[in-house]
Design a protein around this motif. Structure first.
Motif, PDB file in Angstrom:
ATOM      1  N   PHE A 148     -96.159 -26.091  41.648  1.00 15.13           N
ATOM      2  CA  PHE A 148     -94.881 -26.559  42.113  1.00 15.13           C
ATOM      3  C   PHE A 148     -95.111 -26.478  43.662  1.00 15.13           C
ATOM      4  O   PHE A 148     -94.730 -27.562  44.227  1.00 15.13           O
ATOM      5  CB  PHE A 148     -93.844 -25.639  41.522  1.00 15.13           C
ATOM      6  CG  PHE A 148     -92.484 -26.070  42.111  1.00 15.13           C
ATOM      7  CD1 PHE A 148     -92.068 -27.682  41.861  1.00 15.13           C
ATOM      8  CD2 PHE A 148     -91.733 -25.259  43.006  1.00 15.13           C
ATOM      9  CE1 PHE A 148     -90.861 -28.089  42.317  1.00 15.13           C
ATOM     10  CE2 PHE A 148     -90.528 -25.736  43.504  1.00 15.13           C
ATOM     11  CZ  PHE A 148     -90.044 -27.288  43.058  1.00 15.13           C
ATOM     12  N   PHE A 149     -95.496 -25.410  44.169  1.00 16.58           N
ATOM     13  CA  PHE A 149     -95.513 -25.325  45.638  1.00 16.58           C
ATOM     14  C   PHE A 149     -96.459 -26.585  46.339  1.00 16.58           C
ATOM     15  O   PHE A 149     -96.339 -26.983  47.439  1.00 16.58           O
ATOM     16  CB  PHE A 149     -96.218 -23.985  46.140  1.00 16.58           C
ATOM     17  CG  PHE A 149     -95.091 -22.848  46.074  1.00 16.58           C
ATOM     18  CD1 PHE A 149     -93.934 -22.617  46.296  1.00 16.58           C
ATOM     19  CD2 PHE A 149     -95.592 -22.196  44.678  1.00 16.58           C
ATOM     20  CE1 PHE A 149     -93.242 -21.759  46.069  1.00 16.58           C
ATOM     21  CE2 PHE A 149     -94.603 -21.076  44.255  1.00 16.58           C
ATOM     22  CZ  PHE A 149     -93.292 -20.848  45.055  1.00 16.58           C
ATOM     23  N   LEU A 150     -97.526 -26.897  45.256  1.00 14.38           N
ATOM     24  CA  LEU A 150     -98.527 -27.946  45.821  1.00 14.38           C
ATOM     25  C   LEU A 150     -97.745 -29.219  45.787  1.00 14.38           C
ATOM     26  O   LEU A 150     -97.768 -30.120  46.984  1.00 14.38           O
ATOM     27  CB  LEU A 150     -99.686 -27.954  45.013  1.00 14.38           C
ATOM     28  CG  LEU A 150    -100.765 -29.111  45.409  1.00 14.38           C
ATOM     29  CD1 LEU A 150    -101.420 -28.647  46.809  1.00 14.38           C
ATOM     30  CD2 LEU A 150    -101.896 -29.033  44.294  1.00 14.38           C
ATOM     31  N   LEU A 151     -96.743 -29.445  44.748  1.00 15.45           N
ATOM     32  CA  LEU A 151     -96.188 -30.664  44.799  1.00 15.45           C
ATOM     33  C   LEU A 151     -95.046 -30.757  45.827  1.00 15.45           C
ATOM     34  O   LEU A 151     -94.729 -31.790  46.251  1.00 15.45           O
ATOM     35  CB  LEU A 151     -95.221 -30.476  43.347  1.00 15.45           C
ATOM     36  CG  LEU A 151     -96.091 -30.830  41.953  1.00 15.45           C
ATOM     37  CD1 LEU A 151     -95.434 -30.807  40.606  1.00 15.45           C
ATOM     38  CD2 LEU A 151     -97.093 -31.977  42.063  1.00 15.45           C
ATOM     39  N   ILE A 163     -88.917 -33.742  39.105  1.00 18.72           N
ATOM     40  CA  ILE A 163     -89.131 -34.505  38.075  1.00 18.72           C
ATOM     41  C   ILE A 163     -90.508 -34.640  37.914  1.00 18.72           C
ATOM     42  O   ILE A 163     -91.137 -34.510  36.666  1.00 18.72           O
ATOM     43  CB  ILE A 163     -88.482 -35.929  38.447  1.00 18.72           C
ATOM     44  CG1 ILE A 163     -87.197 -35.919  38.511  1.00 18.72           C
ATOM     45  CG2 ILE A 163     -89.026 -37.006  37.324  1.00 18.72           C
ATOM     46  CD1 ILE A 163     -86.468 -37.115  39.095  1.00 18.72           C
ATOM     47  N   THR A 164     -91.449 -34.609  38.850  1.00 19.18           N
ATOM     48  CA  THR A 164     -92.987 -34.397  38.553  1.00 19.18           C
ATOM     49  C   THR A 164     -93.319 -33.025  37.766  1.00 19.18           C
ATOM     50  O   THR A 164     -94.066 -33.203  36.897  1.00 19.18           O
ATOM     51  CB  THR A 164     -93.780 -34.564  39.842  1.00 19.18           C
ATOM     52  OG1 THR A 164     -93.352 -35.801  40.530  1.00 19.18           O
ATOM     53  CG2 THR A 164     -95.129 -34.505  39.740  1.00 19.18           C
ATOM     54  N   LEU A 165     -92.906 -32.248  38.205  1.00 21.47           N
ATOM     55  CA  LEU A 165     -93.270 -30.568  37.367  1.00 21.47           C
ATOM     56  C   LEU A 165     -92.718 -30.736  36.285  1.00 21.47           C
ATOM     57  O   LEU A 165     -93.463 -30.440  35.159  1.00 21.47           O
ATOM     58  CB  LEU A 165     -92.493 -29.554  38.385  1.00 21.47           C
ATOM     59  CG  LEU A 165     -92.512 -28.219  37.686  1.00 21.47           C
ATOM     60  CD1 LEU A 165     -93.814 -27.861  37.786  1.00 21.47           C
ATOM     61  CD2 LEU A 165     -91.189 -27.303  38.098  1.00 21.47           C
ATOM     62  N   LEU A 166     -91.598 -31.414  35.735  1.00 17.86           N
ATOM     63  CA  LEU A 166     -90.943 -31.404  34.638  1.00 17.86           C
ATOM     64  C   LEU A 166     -91.706 -32.269  33.426  1.00 17.86           C
ATOM     65  O   LEU A 166     -92.028 -32.107  32.495  1.00 17.86           O
ATOM     66  CB  LEU A 166     -89.731 -31.888  34.367  1.00 17.86           C
ATOM     67  CG  LEU A 166     -88.470 -30.993  35.270  1.00 17.86           C
ATOM     68  CD1 LEU A 166     -87.115 -31.229  35.327  1.00 17.86           C
ATOM     69  CD2 LEU A 166     -88.574 -29.304  34.467  1.00 17.86           C
TER      70      LEU A 166
END
Length: 291
Positions: A148-151, A163-166
């Motif tokens: 997530f931190f990279l996102l 949204i990308t994480l989900l």
């Protein structure tokens, strides 16, 4: 006279016979409904009673185990405007929940669509499976916070990383379940369809996909559950409005009642969503468990 007697009595006898068997199934259905609804309700009541007894015992500080009345006051505060404050952080609890559900819906829709498409390709084409399976296993093994931190670094702190994480959380279960279901399609039925003149595409559409639907729905339910469990991680940054952001923000101040309200909102909405998915599955694949 006999005919008249027969005519007069037969409807009454038939009515009494029909009413007897009719009542038995009706009572049976009511009993099943009572058991089905009563047992979950009884478990909830037992949990609440046990919680209140623990809170009254004083074994733990009220910061850790608040009274149910304190949690209820937090729920009321999050539902109303009090002391000039609207709900929690300017939003009512249902507005927080709406934003979370909107993010979950977008992420799950993307993740499931891509996952099912990949699963269909991996289940029917060997080299695609060998190419993508290690990456799916790698992604499935990663906890959401790991990337997530990279996102956030790549996409910022707005809606895109959430949204990308989900979507990334929802993709592997749908892909793995669909792959396994497609590979387990009855070979005899596929060969019979081909022998009757069906093209490979028609065999996949008319035989493989229907046989894979039940397990695919199971993968979709798992995807929704995993995405939902990643909500708090997805809303770590700029998560308000959002029920996961509420849980994270309240935990920073040891505001346990608000944290519990957020947890209950996530849990109960998850139960409703899963029930809706099961109803859709029952409509879409009525043959599950019957063949």
């Amino acid at each position: 006279m006999r005919v008249t007697l027969f005519v007069d009595i037969a409807p009454e006898t038939q009515q009494s016979d029909d009413s007897g068997p009719g009542r038995a199934p009706r009572k049976s259905r009511l009993r099943r409904l009572a058991v089905r609804a009563g047992l979950p309700l009884l478990s909830v009541v037992a949990f609440l009673v046990a919680w209140e007894l623990v809170a009254l015992s004083g074994i733990w500080n009220e910061t850790f185990v608040p009274h149910l009345s304190t949690v209820w006051r937090a729920f009321v505060d999050m539902s109303t405007t009090h002391d000039g404050v609207r709900g929690y952080q300017g939003y009512f609890w249902w507005e927080h929940l709406y934003m979370t559900l909107r993010r979950v819906f977008a992420g799950v829709l993307i993740g499931v669509a891509v996952g099912v498409a990949l699963g269909l390709a991996m289940g029917t084409i060997g080299w695609v499976r060998r190419l993508l399976e290690p990456w799916l296993t790698f992604l499935r093994a990663l906890p959401p916070l790991a990337y997530f931190f990279l996102l956030v670094i790549w996409l910022g702190i707005d809606e895109a990383p959430k949204i990308t994480l989900l979507a990334l959380a929802a993709l592997p279960p749908a892909a793995v379940a669909t792959t396994a279901a497609v590979r387990a399609a009855p070979v005899g039925l596929v060969e019979a369809a081909r022998a009757l003149g069906a093209t490979p595409r028609e065999a996949i559409r008319d035989v493989v996909v229907p046989s894979a639907l039940p397990e695919t729905f199971t993968g979709i339910r798992l995807s929704v559950g995993i995405a939902y469990s990643s909500v708090v991680a997805a809303e770590l940054f700029n998560g308000i409005p959002g029920i996961g952001g509420v849980v994270k923000d309240a935990s920073n101040y040891n505001n346990t009642p608000v944290v519990l309200v957020g947890i209950f909102a996530i849990g109960f909405s998850g139960l409703i969503i899963d029930a809706l998915l099961r109803a859709i599955e029952h409509r879409a694949v009525p043959w599950r468990g019957k063949i």
